[in-house]
Enzyme design. Sequence first.
Site, PDB file in Angstrom:
ATOM      1  N   SER A  54       0.673  -1.206   0.003  1.00 22.21           N
ATOM      2  CA  SER A  54      -0.106   0.066   0.056  1.00 22.21           C
ATOM      3  C   SER A  54       0.926   1.243  -0.106  1.00 22.21           C
ATOM      4  O   SER A  54       0.310   2.384  -0.097  1.00 22.21           O
ATOM      5  CB  SER A  54      -0.831  -0.106   1.211  1.00 22.21           C
ATOM      6  OG  SER A  54      -2.014  -0.909   0.820  1.00 22.21           O
ATOM      7  N   LYS A  57       0.275   3.619  -2.639  1.00 27.74           N
ATOM      8  CA  LYS A  57      -0.728   4.882  -2.952  1.00 27.74           C
ATOM      9  C   LYS A  57      -0.111   5.869  -2.715  1.00 27.74           C
ATOM     10  O   LYS A  57      -1.010   6.962  -2.993  1.00 27.74           O
ATOM     11  CB  LYS A  57      -1.921   4.270  -1.613  1.00 27.74           C
ATOM     12  CG  LYS A  57      -2.552   2.896  -2.036  1.00 27.74           C
ATOM     13  CD  LYS A  57      -3.191   2.260  -0.978  1.00 27.74           C
ATOM     14  CE  LYS A  57      -3.834   1.160  -1.355  1.00 27.74           C
ATOM     15  NZ  LYS A  57      -4.386   0.407  -0.030  1.00 27.74           N
ATOM     16  N   SER A 117      -7.100   3.572   3.298  1.00 29.29           N
ATOM     17  CA  SER A 117      -6.224   2.699   2.445  1.00 29.29           C
ATOM     18  C   SER A 117      -7.238   2.053   1.473  1.00 29.29           C
ATOM     19  O   SER A 117      -6.898   0.839   1.199  1.00 29.29           O
ATOM     20  CB  SER A 117      -5.521   1.825   3.516  1.00 29.29           C
ATOM     21  OG  SER A 117      -4.286   1.173   2.633  1.00 29.29           O
TER      22      SER A 117
END
Length: 349
Positions: A54, A57, A117
């Site tokens: 993640s 991102k 997230s």
Amino acid sequence: MFKIILFYLFINLTFISSSFSNIEIKARTAILQDFLSGEILYEIEPDRSIYPASMTKIMTSIIAFDLIKSGDLKLDDQFIVSEKAWRLSTAGYSSMFIMVGDEVSVEDLLHGIITASGNDACIALAEGIAGTEEEFAILMTAKAQELGMINTNFSNSSGINDPDNYSTVRDILIMSRYLIKEHPKYYEWFSNKEFTWNRTGGEPITQGNRNPLLYKNIGVDGIKTGYLAVEKYSLASSLERNGRRLIAVGSGFETKNSRSRESSKLLIYGLTNFDLIEINKLDKTIDKVDVWLGKESQVDVYVNENIYKTIKKAKKKLLKVTLKYEGPIEAPVKKMMLSENLKLFMMRS
């Protein structure tokens, strides 16, 4: 008075050791940087390939922030949620819980990405900007190359399992530094501890930020966690205290607790063992240099950017800054590059 703008500085500094002998970080790969000076204060296999999970991102957000900055995207623009995006709300992934056909603003999607997230929010944003997630990933990789992230390739917007979505902690650091430097207003969103999504057809959903360091009283205000079974736990984090900022990136932490503990240790190590020294500020006079056959016998010398250096606390008193140049400077004097005849040295006294 005329003034010379110094565009090039040669700085010789030997106070930072590469051995890092007084700290051990339990991670497969990690790096720590002093933001203003750019000095690397710690590293362990920083160019080892990782799956950024993640932390991907961060780049997804950067693409949107760049477009907002250029005027090509607005926070109140609405994107329609596709079935592909919605499916990541239902398959056990981190989600914002958007529904097929929802019209969601860019601002809400960004909060859903940064705080919750949400993988679903990543796809919705990517498709809204580029048409498909695949095309958006091309934009992400192009931006990575522009920033000098030479060991990175992005194949999706969320970082979910894909062997072609890879990076290094050094490259994640470069990306994080760009985010903080170029988008300070939006970087503040990364410190939000929760986000409430007023979803369609249901009660509002409030989710907390997964960054464990936000809940410690040490000054951390970002950035992004990551987890993949093959990579274990990862974290890009940043701390600001008394005007000084540090950025740390680590991957391969064995547990959530070790990710929190070791990342905290790395940031505190940078704070307690090093000092940031301001050498000169933008447009602040460094010194004067002699001019030959000019209307003025001397001119002021400036730099075109703020200059900082990081040194170990124990050697702070040994620091001396000296200006040396080959002169005098021949008139007429105007703004010029003096890479060969004017240098700034930092020496032991």
